[in-house]
Design a protein around this motif. Structure first.
Motif, PDB file in Angstrom:
ATOM      1  N   PRO A   6      51.870  64.209  99.558  1.00  0.00           N
ATOM      2  CA  PRO A   6      52.065  64.659  98.183  1.00  0.00           C
ATOM      3  C   PRO A   6      50.840  64.300  97.353  1.00  0.00           C
ATOM      4  CG  PRO A   6      53.415  62.728  98.633  1.00  0.00           C
ATOM      5  CD  PRO A   6      52.767  63.121  99.928  1.00  0.00           C
ATOM      6  N   VAL A   7      50.419  65.215  96.465  1.00  0.00           N
ATOM      7  CA  VAL A   7      49.243  64.972  95.633  1.00  0.00           C
ATOM      8  C   VAL A   7      49.584  64.932  94.137  1.00  0.00           C
ATOM      9  CG1 VAL A   7      47.620  65.907  97.328  1.00  0.00           C
ATOM     10  CG2 VAL A   7      48.621  67.430  95.607  1.00  0.00           C
ATOM     11  N   ASN A   8      50.859  65.161  93.800  1.00  0.00           N
ATOM     12  CA  ASN A   8      51.276  65.173  92.403  1.00  0.00           C
ATOM     13  C   ASN A   8      52.793  65.266  92.373  1.00  0.00           C
ATOM     14  OD1 ASN A   8      52.071  67.158  89.956  1.00  0.00           O
ATOM     15  ND2 ASN A   8      50.275  65.976  89.361  1.00  0.00           N
ATOM     16  N   VAL A   9      53.396  64.886  91.258  1.00  0.00           N
ATOM     17  CA  VAL A   9      54.809  65.131  90.981  1.00  0.00           C
ATOM     18  C   VAL A   9      54.870  65.661  89.558  1.00  0.00           C
ATOM     19  CG1 VAL A   9      57.117  64.145  90.744  1.00  0.00           C
ATOM     20  CG2 VAL A   9      55.556  63.232  92.470  1.00  0.00           C
ATOM     21  N   HIS A  10      55.540  66.791  89.351  1.00  0.00           N
ATOM     22  CA  HIS A  10      55.704  67.335  88.012  1.00  0.00           C
ATOM     23  C   HIS A  10      57.003  68.125  87.944  1.00  0.00           C
ATOM     24  CE1 HIS A  10      53.676  70.678  90.119  1.00  0.00           C
ATOM     25  NE2 HIS A  10      54.355  71.449  89.292  1.00  0.00           N
ATOM     26  N   PRO A  84      53.868  68.881  95.059  1.00  0.00           N
ATOM     27  CA  PRO A  84      52.858  69.623  95.815  1.00  0.00           C
ATOM     28  C   PRO A  84      52.248  68.726  96.900  1.00  0.00           C
ATOM     29  CG  PRO A  84      52.462  69.800  93.449  1.00  0.00           C
ATOM     30  CD  PRO A  84      53.504  68.748  93.649  1.00  0.00           C
ATOM     31  N   HIS A  85      52.027  69.300  98.082  1.00  0.00           N
ATOM     32  CA  HIS A  85      51.448  68.577  99.220  1.00  0.00           C
ATOM     33  C   HIS A  85      50.184  69.291  99.697  1.00  0.00           C
ATOM     34  CE1 HIS A  85      55.432  66.855  99.274  1.00  0.00           C
ATOM     35  NE2 HIS A  85      55.106  66.054 100.273  1.00  0.00           N
ATOM     36  N   SER A  86      49.270  68.510 100.266  1.00  0.00           N
ATOM     37  CA  SER A  86      48.042  69.090 100.794  1.00  0.00           C
ATOM     38  C   SER A  86      47.539  68.288 101.981  1.00  0.00           C
ATOM     39  CB  SER A  86      46.967  69.125  99.709  1.00  0.00           C
ATOM     40  OG  SER A  86      45.743  69.590 100.239  1.00  0.00           O
ATOM     41  N   ALA A  87      47.000  68.999 102.961  1.00  0.00           N
ATOM     42  CA  ALA A  87      46.341  68.341 104.094  1.00  0.00           C
ATOM     43  C   ALA A  87      44.900  67.992 103.736  1.00  0.00           C
ATOM     44  CB  ALA A  87      46.369  69.257 105.318  1.00  0.00           C
ATOM     45  N   ALA A  88      44.392  68.537 102.640  1.00  0.00           N
ATOM     46  CA  ALA A  88      43.010  68.282 102.230  1.00  0.00           C
ATOM     47  C   ALA A  88      42.952  67.416 100.973  1.00  0.00           C
ATOM     48  CB  ALA A  88      42.288  69.597 101.986  1.00  0.00           C
ATOM     49  N   ASP A 103      43.991  69.751  91.143  1.00  0.00           N
ATOM     50  CA  ASP A 103      42.792  68.931  91.366  1.00  0.00           C
ATOM     51  C   ASP A 103      42.898  68.161  92.673  1.00  0.00           C
ATOM     52  OD1 ASP A 103      41.769  69.817  89.006  1.00  0.00           O
ATOM     53  OD2 ASP A 103      41.872  67.884  87.969  1.00  0.00           O
ATOM     54  N   GLY A 104      44.118  67.830  93.077  1.00  0.00           N
ATOM     55  CA  GLY A 104      44.301  67.060  94.299  1.00  0.00           C
ATOM     56  C   GLY A 104      44.496  67.879  95.560  1.00  0.00           C
ATOM     57  N   MET A 105      44.618  69.190  95.430  1.00  0.00           N
ATOM     58  CA  MET A 105      44.935  70.028  96.590  1.00  0.00           C
ATOM     59  C   MET A 105      43.808  70.062  97.625  1.00  0.00           C
ATOM     60  SD  MET A 105      48.007  70.815  95.962  1.00  0.00           S
ATOM     61  CE  MET A 105      48.535  72.114  97.046  1.00  0.00           C
ATOM     62  N   PHE A 106      42.558  70.114  97.183  1.00  0.00           N
ATOM     63  CA  PHE A 106      41.432  70.241  98.112  1.00  0.00           C
ATOM     64  C   PHE A 106      40.317  69.246  97.806  1.00  0.00           C
ATOM     65  CE2 PHE A 106      43.440  74.436  97.959  1.00  0.00           C
ATOM     66  CZ  PHE A 106      43.777  74.555  99.295  1.00  0.00           C
ATOM     67  N   VAL A 126      48.583  73.674 102.523  1.00  0.00           N
ATOM     68  CA  VAL A 126      49.267  73.235 101.309  1.00  0.00           C
ATOM     69  C   VAL A 126      50.733  73.644 101.348  1.00  0.00           C
ATOM     70  CG1 VAL A 126      47.162  73.371  99.923  1.00  0.00           C
ATOM     71  CG2 VAL A 126      48.709  75.313  99.989  1.00  0.00           C
ATOM     72  N   GLY A 127      51.532  72.969 100.557  1.00  0.00           N
ATOM     73  CA  GLY A 127      52.944  73.296 100.456  1.00  0.00           C
ATOM     74  C   GLY A 127      53.535  72.596  99.250  1.00  0.00           C
ATOM     75  N   VAL A 128      54.789  72.885  98.965  1.00  0.00           N
ATOM     76  CA  VAL A 128      55.464  72.220  97.848  1.00  0.00           C
ATOM     77  C   VAL A 128      56.910  71.961  98.234  1.00  0.00           C
ATOM     78  CG1 VAL A 128      56.145  74.352  96.659  1.00  0.00           C
ATOM     79  CG2 VAL A 128      55.852  72.244  95.355  1.00  0.00           C
ATOM     80  N   GLN A 129      57.381  70.787  97.892  1.00  0.00           N
ATOM     81  CA  GLN A 129      58.807  70.485  97.986  1.00  0.00           C
ATOM     82  C   GLN A 129      59.343  70.582  96.567  1.00  0.00           C
ATOM     83  OE1 GLN A 129      58.447  66.561  99.871  1.00  0.00           O
ATOM     84  NE2 GLN A 129      59.745  67.355 101.505  1.00  0.00           N
ATOM     85  N   ALA A 130      60.574  71.048  96.431  1.00  0.00           N
ATOM     86  CA  ALA A 130      61.161  71.182  95.100  1.00  0.00           C
ATOM     87  C   ALA A 130      62.632  70.809  95.148  1.00  0.00           C
ATOM     88  CB  ALA A 130      61.005  72.612  94.599  1.00  0.00           C
ATOM     89  N   GLN A 131      63.126  70.339  94.036  1.00  0.00           N
ATOM     90  CA  GLN A 131      64.554  70.075  93.892  1.00  0.00           C
ATOM     91  C   GLN A 131      64.972  70.569  92.515  1.00  0.00           C
ATOM     92  OE1 GLN A 131      65.720  66.075  94.779  1.00  0.00           O
ATOM     93  NE2 GLN A 131      67.773  66.743  95.310  1.00  0.00           N
ATOM     94  N   ILE A 132      66.130  71.240  92.464  1.00  0.00           N
ATOM     95  CA  ILE A 132      66.626  71.858  91.246  1.00  0.00           C
ATOM     96  C   ILE A 132      67.802  71.036  90.727  1.00  0.00           C
ATOM     97  CG2 ILE A 132      67.497  73.997  90.223  1.00  0.00           C
ATOM     98  CD1 ILE A 132      64.764  74.255  91.781  1.00  0.00           C
TER      99      ILE A 132
END
Length: 174
Positions: A6-10, A84-88, A103-106, A126-132
Motif C-alpha cells: 500500500p502506498v496511501n490510504v484515502h 492504492p498498492h504498487s509494486a514500484a 506520487d507513491g505509485m511509481f 498497481v491495484g487498489v483495495q476498497a471498502q464501502i
C-alpha cells in the motif's frame, strides 16, 4: 504476479466505484450541501454513488454524531476507503505512504524505465483495495454486526462480494 505494498490510504464521500443494486445512482443518504467539504483537507469534490441502506425514518441514519477524528463525515452517508498498492512504490521504507497517492505509485522507477512500460505492465504493477461503508449512529451495531462479518452488506445480501472482478483498460473484465 507482483509484490505490491500500500502506498496511501484515502477516502471518498460516496463511492468512486460502481455496483448496480449495491451502491449506485439509486442509493440514498442525507441531503448533501453543495458547499459541504468532502475531504479531510476541506477540498470540495464530486460526491460518488451511494449504498441502498439509508432510511430517513430510522434514527440510526439521522442522529448526528460528534466526530472527534473524521471531521466532515456525516451519519447516513456512504463512504469508500481506498488503499492504492504498487509494486514500484517505496515498499518497506519510511516513504512508503505518500500524498497524493499517485506520487507513491511509481516512485522507485526512473523516467527512462517508466517510459518503456505498456498499459498492461502498469495494470500488473498497481491495484487498489476498497471498502464501502454506510455510517450509522448505533452503538449496538458495531459489536453485534461488525465482529461477525466485517461487511454488513455481505451479511444481509450474501450474493455481493462473492464474485470479485479484475478489470484492465485494454482487455476489459476478465
Amino acid at each position: 504476479s507482483s509484490k505490491m505494498c500500500p502506498v496511501n490510504v484515502h477516502w471518498h464521500m460516496g463511492t468512486e466505484h460502481y455496483s448496480l443494486g449495491e451502491y449506485d445512482e439509486n442509493g440514498g443518504g442525507p441531503q448533501r450541501s453543495q458547499d459541504q467539504p468532502t475531504a479531510p483537507d476541506n477540498q470540495r469534490v464530486r460526491p460518488g454513488y451511494r449504498c441502498h441502506h439509508f432510511d430517513k425514518n430510522d434514527r440510526r441514519f439521522t442522529t448526528p454524531y460528534l466526530w472527534q477524528h473524521c471531521i466532515n463525515m456525516q451519519v447516513g452517508e456512504t463512504y469508500e476507503v481506498h488503499w492504492p498498492h504498487s509494486a514500484a512504490g517505496a515498499c518497506g521504507t519510511f516513504n512508503q505512504y505518500q500524498t497524493p497517492f499517485y506520487d507513491g505509485m511509481f516512485c522507485n522507477l526512473d523516467t527512462e524505465t517508466f517510459s518503456t512500460l505498456t498499459e498492461q505492465d502498469i495494470a500488473n504493477a498497481v491495484g487498489v483495495q476498497a471498502q464501502i461503508f454506510t455510517i450509522v449512529n448505533d452503538e449496538t451495531f458495531f459489536l453485534s454486526r461488525f465482529d461477525k462479518r466485517h461487511d454488513r452488506g455481505q451479511g444481509i445480501r450474501p450474493r455481493f462480494g462473492v464474485l470479485h472482478r479484475i478489470y484492465d483498460r485494454k482487455h476489459g473484465e476478465r
